[in-house]
Design a protein around this motif. Structure first.
Motif, PDB file in Angstrom:
ATOM      1  N   ASP A 163       1.832  -8.044   4.914  1.00 50.34           N
ATOM      2  CA  ASP A 163       1.984  -6.600   4.665  1.00 50.34           C
ATOM      3  C   ASP A 163       3.428  -6.270   4.293  1.00 50.34           C
ATOM      4  N   ILE A 164       4.365  -6.813   5.068  1.00 46.43           N
ATOM      5  CA  ILE A 164       5.779  -6.520   4.833  1.00 46.43           C
ATOM      6  C   ILE A 164       6.223  -7.075   3.478  1.00 46.43           C
ATOM      7  N   LYS A 165       5.827  -8.319   3.195  1.00 44.54           N
ATOM      8  CA  LYS A 165       6.195  -8.934   1.909  1.00 44.54           C
ATOM      9  C   LYS A 165       5.655  -8.124   0.737  1.00 44.54           C
ATOM     10  N   THR A 166       4.418  -7.668   0.875  1.00 45.04           N
ATOM     11  CA  THR A 166       3.804  -6.921  -0.228  1.00 45.04           C
ATOM     12  C   THR A 166       4.523  -5.594  -0.449  1.00 45.04           C
ATOM     13  N   ALA A 167       4.803  -4.886   0.650  1.00 36.98           N
ATOM     14  CA  ALA A 167       5.463  -3.583   0.532  1.00 36.98           C
ATOM     15  C   ALA A 167       6.860  -3.739  -0.078  1.00 36.98           C
ATOM     16  N   VAL A 168       7.591  -4.751   0.354  1.00 38.72           N
ATOM     17  CA  VAL A 168       8.944  -4.984  -0.185  1.00 38.72           C
ATOM     18  C   VAL A 168       8.857  -5.342  -1.673  1.00 38.72           C
ATOM     19  N   SER A 169       7.872  -6.143  -2.022  1.00 39.11           N
ATOM     20  CA  SER A 169       7.680  -6.529  -3.415  1.00 39.11           C
ATOM     21  C   SER A 169       7.439  -5.294  -4.290  1.00 39.11           C
ATOM     22  N   GLU A 170       6.636  -4.363  -3.774  1.00 42.98           N
ATOM     23  CA  GLU A 170       6.359  -3.130  -4.527  1.00 42.98           C
ATOM     24  C   GLU A 170       7.621  -2.301  -4.722  1.00 42.98           C
ATOM     25  N   ALA A 171       8.389  -2.144  -3.641  1.00 45.09           N
ATOM     26  CA  ALA A 171       9.592  -1.297  -3.724  1.00 45.09           C
ATOM     27  C   ALA A 171      10.633  -1.906  -4.662  1.00 45.09           C
ATOM     28  N   ARG A 214      -7.374  -7.103   1.309  1.00 41.05           N
ATOM     29  CA  ARG A 214      -6.879  -5.765   1.608  1.00 41.05           C
ATOM     30  C   ARG A 214      -6.403  -5.040   0.343  1.00 41.05           C
ATOM     31  N   ILE A 215      -5.611  -5.732  -0.465  1.00 38.14           N
ATOM     32  CA  ILE A 215      -5.072  -5.080  -1.663  1.00 38.14           C
ATOM     33  C   ILE A 215      -6.177  -4.856  -2.696  1.00 38.14           C
ATOM     34  N   ILE A 216      -7.130  -5.776  -2.746  1.00 35.33           N
ATOM     35  CA  ILE A 216      -8.247  -5.625  -3.690  1.00 35.33           C
ATOM     36  C   ILE A 216      -9.079  -4.388  -3.314  1.00 35.33           C
ATOM     37  N   GLU A 217      -9.334  -4.231  -2.007  1.00 33.37           N
ATOM     38  CA  GLU A 217     -10.132  -3.081  -1.572  1.00 33.37           C
ATOM     39  C   GLU A 217      -9.398  -1.770  -1.812  1.00 33.37           C
ATOM     40  N   LEU A 218      -8.115  -1.768  -1.494  1.00 33.86           N
ATOM     41  CA  LEU A 218      -7.293  -0.566  -1.679  1.00 33.86           C
ATOM     42  C   LEU A 218      -7.267  -0.130  -3.144  1.00 33.86           C
ATOM     43  N   SER A 219      -7.303  -1.092  -4.043  1.00 31.91           N
ATOM     44  CA  SER A 219      -7.128  -0.807  -5.472  1.00 31.91           C
ATOM     45  C   SER A 219      -8.340  -0.177  -6.144  1.00 31.91           C
ATOM     46  N   ALA A 262       1.071   3.615  -2.877  1.00 23.55           N
ATOM     47  CA  ALA A 262      -0.166   3.573  -2.089  1.00 23.55           C
ATOM     48  C   ALA A 262      -0.220   2.288  -1.260  1.00 23.55           C
ATOM     49  N   VAL A 263       0.213   1.186  -1.869  1.00 24.86           N
ATOM     50  CA  VAL A 263       0.246  -0.090  -1.146  1.00 24.86           C
ATOM     51  C   VAL A 263       1.264  -0.008  -0.005  1.00 24.86           C
ATOM     52  N   MET A 264       2.460   0.506  -0.310  1.00 30.29           N
ATOM     53  CA  MET A 264       3.485   0.614   0.741  1.00 30.29           C
ATOM     54  C   MET A 264       2.972   1.459   1.901  1.00 30.29           C
ATOM     55  N   GLN A 265       2.326   2.587   1.586  1.00 27.78           N
ATOM     56  CA  GLN A 265       1.847   3.477   2.648  1.00 27.78           C
ATOM     57  C   GLN A 265       0.712   2.848   3.447  1.00 27.78           C
ATOM     58  N   SER A 266      -0.109   2.094   2.768  1.00 24.62           N
ATOM     59  CA  SER A 266      -1.230   1.493   3.461  1.00 24.62           C
ATOM     60  C   SER A 266      -0.806   0.293   4.319  1.00 24.62           C
ATOM     61  N   PHE A 267       0.202  -0.440   3.852  1.00 17.01           N
ATOM     62  CA  PHE A 267       0.590  -1.677   4.530  1.00 17.01           C
ATOM     63  C   PHE A 267       1.678  -1.487   5.583  1.00 17.01           C
ATOM     64  N   MET A 268       2.378  -0.343   5.530  1.00 15.19           N
ATOM     65  CA  MET A 268       3.446  -0.112   6.498  1.00 15.19           C
ATOM     66  C   MET A 268       3.066   1.093   7.366  1.00 15.19           C
ATOM     67  N   VAL A 287      14.033   3.848  -0.591  1.00 13.20           N
ATOM     68  CA  VAL A 287      12.734   3.805   0.073  1.00 13.20           C
ATOM     69  C   VAL A 287      12.944   3.159   1.437  1.00 13.20           C
ATOM     70  N   THR A 288      12.494   3.833   2.492  1.00 16.79           N
ATOM     71  CA  THR A 288      12.616   3.261   3.828  1.00 16.79           C
ATOM     72  C   THR A 288      11.229   2.934   4.373  1.00 16.79           C
ATOM     73  N   LEU A 289      11.034   1.668   4.668  1.00 16.76           N
ATOM     74  CA  LEU A 289       9.744   1.172   5.151  1.00 16.76           C
ATOM     75  C   LEU A 289       9.875   0.806   6.621  1.00 16.76           C
ATOM     76  N   THR A 290       8.925   1.260   7.439  1.00 17.72           N
ATOM     77  CA  THR A 290       8.971   0.932   8.864  1.00 17.72           C
ATOM     78  C   THR A 290       7.648   0.318   9.291  1.00 17.72           C
ATOM     79  N   LYS A 291       7.754  -0.718  10.110  1.00 15.59           N
ATOM     80  CA  LYS A 291       6.528  -1.318  10.658  1.00 15.59           C
ATOM     81  C   LYS A 291       6.762  -1.793  12.084  1.00 15.59           C
TER      82      LYS A 291
END
Lengths: 100, 144
Positions: free
Chosen positions: B41-49, A86-91, B113-119, B134-138
């Motif tokens: 998805d949640i882990k990735t978005a939190v990691s980005e923020a 997913r992240i690879i495609e998004l990037s 972009a990752v946060m928006q796509s994953f949350m 930053v407030t993330l909702t899922k």
């Protein structure tokens, strides 16, 4: 420490674990010193054992694409697990034509 | 929509705490029995923020990062990640894919972009000099 293999002018780097901003810094400098020392015609990044990656991993890929390109080599990204698709495609990395 | 669980943590803006924040948030949302992909998805978005707060908010200087997370009875996860760093002058520009102020550090400019796509929803509040929230909702899908 980086797990690597060098054969037929191909440098393969076996990445593992979680790639985030904290780890990307060390991985980057370890790979770059190998690129500079060996000047391979191809750099292969093997993602088989990567369990997590955020956009720091994308920065790592793009940066190595440039680094190996500077010495006239090319990059291959191999064995990407499903959970990273997913992240690879998004990037947009897919548009570089480096995925195998 | 009632809150059925909540937690608050604060930690130093050290990059070793990126994985700490991911682990804590994973453990917290586990009670909803999320799918592997929802959890990733949640882990990735939190990691980005959190990385944004460390790299941009505090520009690698020392500061505190605050995470407030809630779970509602509608199986919604709401995660607020806050810093008291330099803040963002132009939020819509910062959220554009590939925009980065740290290119030399190989930041890809994909954090938001990752946060928006994953949350499901990403809200950013920021004022220069006063920090960023930053407030993330899922929504976690119902149990099968």
């Amino acid at each position: 420490m980086l797990n690597t293999d060098y054969k037929d002018d191909i440098l393969t780097v076996f990445l593992s674990g979680e790639i985030d901003h904290n780890r990307a810094v060390g991985i980057r400098s370890a790979i770059d010193s190998q690129i500079n020392a060996l000047r391979p015609r191809r750099l292969e990044l093997d993602f088989s054992d990567v369990s997590f990656m955020d956009s720091s991993g994308i920065g790592l890929i793009m940066g190595r694409y440039r680094a190996v390109g500077l010495i006239g080599g090319d990059l291959r990204i191999i064995n990407v697990p499903d959970n990273l698709n997913r992240i690879i495609e998004l990037s947009g990395v897919t548009t570089l034509g480096v995925l195998r | 929509m009632n809150v059925i669980n909540e937690m608050h943590i604060r930690f130093q803006s050290k990059s070793t705490n990126e994985s700490f924040a991911r682990s804590v948030i994973s453990a917290f949302v586990l009670e909803l029995d999320p799918t592997i992909s929802e959890l990733a998805d949640i882990k990735t978005a939190v990691s980005e923020a959190v990385t944004n707060s460390i790299v941009h908010g505090y520009c690698r200087e020392s500061g505190m990062i605050y995470i407030d997370a809630k779970i509602t009875d509608a199986r919604k996860v709401i995660i607020k990640i806050r810093d008291k760093g330099i803040g963002i002058k132009d939020i819509s520009r910062a959220m554009q894919p590939l925009f980065t102020t740290a290119a030399e550090e190989e930041r890809a400019g994909l954090g938001f972009a990752v946060m928006q796509s994953f949350m499901d929803d990403v809200k950013v509040r920021s004022k220069p000099g006063q920090g960023t929230t930053v407030t993330l909702t899922k929504q976690i899908v119902p149990l099968r």
